[in-house]
Write an enzyme that holds these catalytic residues in place. Structure first.
Site, PDB file in Angstrom:
ATOM      1  N   HIS A  18       6.564 -26.760   3.455  1.00 12.30           N
ATOM      2  CA  HIS A  18       5.776 -27.860   2.894  1.00 12.30           C
ATOM      3  C   HIS A  18       4.729 -27.342   1.914  1.00 12.30           C
ATOM      4  CE1 HIS A  18       7.633 -30.664   5.672  1.00 12.30           C
ATOM      5  NE2 HIS A  18       7.594 -29.668   6.540  1.00 12.30           N
ATOM      6  N   LYS A  71     -13.692   1.091  -4.224  1.00 11.58           N
ATOM      7  CA  LYS A  71     -14.715   1.407  -3.210  1.00 11.58           C
ATOM      8  C   LYS A  71     -15.888   2.136  -3.860  1.00 11.58           C
ATOM      9  CE  LYS A  71     -11.514   2.346   0.614  1.00 11.58           C
ATOM     10  NZ  LYS A  71     -11.057   3.371   1.547  1.00 11.58           N
ATOM     11  N   GLU A  84       0.843  -1.208   0.000  1.00 14.15           N
ATOM     12  CA  GLU A  84       0.000   0.000   0.000  1.00 14.15           C
ATOM     13  C   GLU A  84       0.877   1.256   0.000  1.00 14.15           C
ATOM     14  OE1 GLU A  84      -4.282   0.264   1.679  1.00 14.15           O
ATOM     15  OE2 GLU A  84      -3.072   1.245   3.205  1.00 14.15           O
TER      16      GLU A  84
END
Ligand SMILES: O=P(O)(O)OC[C@H]1O[C@](O)(CO)[C@@H](O)[C@@H]1O
Length: 521
Positions: A373, A485, A342
């Protein structure tokens, strides 16, 4: 960045460095660790497993000088308005200077301390007169990830009288829904954490929490006891109906992703007590002082930032793995993904010119032993060249034989992986070949506690700042998150009105099929 004379030398060095194998730097120089690590009390930073020579490091240090890094550090610590697109300072460092606090900060710490005491001593009670046993932090991004990471990491050292702390952030409501099933409304306190107090994710969840409490009580005053607000926006907190002494403020000069050092850290203080919260700030302040005063060649944050520049811009690496070898650091990678991407996920300079070089890499990560793993296969044998940060704590949590055994097993695995990634190995057939040459740094902290976590997080903040200076970008704004948004609000309205006007074919197609499926049920 490319205009600085040192960059020309670096570009040539970079082409040479791409031709050599990292392991050869160790065989050629037995002093490599001595010459490629830096230390400060509580922390060691080993960057000897980076593909870099002493001359290349010198050129990077020159690049930092030419880019006026020292002046930029001074501007940061002088509180200059270096967040130019929002006309603000980036003042998180002031929150950590406990010897010299700003008056408004001191007043808010006092208010926070009072609130923490009232909760711990059971003076603050819910609608039925019972004390609070559980606290739910409702927030997202910077109002969630920092406190989530720290309270998870420090849960073992939680105070005896501290309530249990929970976090909800997702606007789908599922997290909150399943958490509420486990909680008792009479003893649950909600903390609404939002810098702007306008974020729909947080406000929608806060409203659902309010409805939940209200379904158990008719008393308006009683219900109000269950909510605390943390924000820069007092008017919105008033409008929401939060009681004045249930509101903790912070300031627009604290960026969202830098806000856990402010009152957004309330849940840390509830879990660790104010002294634990102050230890966290103190650790960060120690790193601030190191960053502000240490010559660049010994300055861990500067070195870390410059090595990133070397890897990204000169060696062409674009993946950064975050690998803490301690399960308590489960949320570190999520936190750093916001902090770095950000901040430095930008494509224009401070002057608005499009950059002609790469900026922030793609970060990802996981607790090391689990990642071994999962995605380490790609790092050992895939086609992507990446960089990795290994994070390790020196001291075991106690001296019990099984604890010490697991601790040593963990250290051995961390060191084995960074070594295997570095040296590689010739296999009996191509499937068993390990090319090696994958670069990494190791951050070794003395122990996992509030102070050392403060140091670690401040280190990453300053690394991000160093890189932003070299790239000449503003790391303190985040305009990129606004468009999505805005479109979400428009689409929500269109969903409610069953209206497909002006939407692209993909969005129309998905909605049409989605509505059809909903109608079938
Ligand atoms: O604290 P607020 O204002 O609710 O914002 C939450 C988060 O949303 C963002 O603005 C991004 O959408 C982040 O920068 C911030 O941390």
């Amino acid at each position: 960045m490319k205009q600085w004379p040192a960059y020309q030398a670096l570009a040539e060095y970079g082409n040479e460095a791409k031709q050599r194998h990292l392991a050869s730097l160790f065989t050629e120089n037995p002093q490599r660790f001595e010459q490629f690590h830096a230390k400060l009390p509580g922390m060691l930073f080993d960057y000897s497993k980076q593909n870099i020579s002493a001359e290349e490091r010198n050129s990077l240090l020159e690049l930092a000088e030419q880019a006026n890094l020292k002046q930029w550090i001074d501007k940061l610590f002088a509180g200059e308005k270096i967040n130019i697109t929002e006309d603000r300072a980036a003042g998180h460092v002031f929150l950590r200077d406990l010897t010299n606090p700003k008056a408004e900060v001191k007043a808010e710490w006092q208010k926070m301390e009072t609130l923490v005491k009232r909760i711990h001593s059971h003076q603050l009670r819910g609608f039925s007169g019972k004390p609070f046993t559980d606290v739910v932090n409702i927030g997202v991004g910077g109002s969630d990830l920092g406190p989530l990471m720290i309270t998870h990491a420090l849960d073992d050292s939680k105070l005896a009288d501290a309530p249990d702390i929970h976090f909800v952030s997702t606007l789908d409501g599922k997290q909150l829904q399943s958490l509420l099933k486990t909680l008792n409304a009479e003893t649950t306190l909600f903390v609404i954490a939002s810098k702007s107090f306008t974020t729909i994710d947080t406000l929608s969840l806060a409203r659902t929490a309010h409805e939940w409490i209200s379904s158990f009580s008719q008393s308006e005053q009683g219900i109000k006891q269950h909510f605390i607000g943390l924000s820069t926006n007092q008017a919105k907190m008033d409008e929401w109906g939060l009681l004045p002494d249930h509101q903790l403020l912070f300031w627009d000069w604290v960026g969202g992703r830098f806000s856990m050092w402010s009152t957004i850290g309330l849940t840390i203080a509830l879990q660790q007590g104010m002294s634990g919260f102050y230890a966290f700030l103190q650790g960060a302040h120690e790193m601030d002082e190191h960053f502000r005063t240490t010559p660049f060649e010994k300055n861990v944050a500067v070195l870390m930032g410059l090595i990133g520049i070397w890897n990204i811009n000169l060696l062409g690496l674009m993946g950064q793995a975050i690998l803490p070898y301690d399960s308590r650091m489960k949320y570190l990678a999520s936190y750093l993904e916001q902090l770095e991407m950000e901040s430095n996920g930008k494509h224009v300079t401070r002057d608005g010119e499009k950059v002609n070089y790469r900026t922030c890499p793609i970060l990802w990560g996981e607790v090391g032993p689990n990642a071994q793993h999962a995605f380490y296969q790609l790092m050992h044998q895939g086609t992507e060249r990446v960089m990795a940060d290994f994070i390790l704590f020196a001291k075991p949590t106690d001296q019990k034989p099984r604890t010490v055994y697991h601790h040593n097993l963990n250290i051995a695995n961390c060191l084995a992986q960074s070594r295997a990634l570095m040296i590689g190995q010739k296999g009996e057939n191509p499937h068993k070949d390990y090319p090696g040459g994958q670069v990494s740094s190791t951050i070794l902290l003395d122990t996992l506690d509030a102070r050392h976590l403060g140091m670690l997080i401040a280190l990453y903040e300053h690394k991000v700042f160093v890189q932003s200076v070299i790239w000449n970008i503003n790391p303190f704004d985040q305009w990129g998150v606004e468009l999505g948004k805005k479109i979400a609000l428009q689409i929500l309205q269109q969903i409610e009105n069953r209206d497909l006007t002006d939407l692209d074919a993909s969005t129309q197609g998905i909605l049409t099929n989605l509505w059809k499926t909903q109608n079938e049920n």
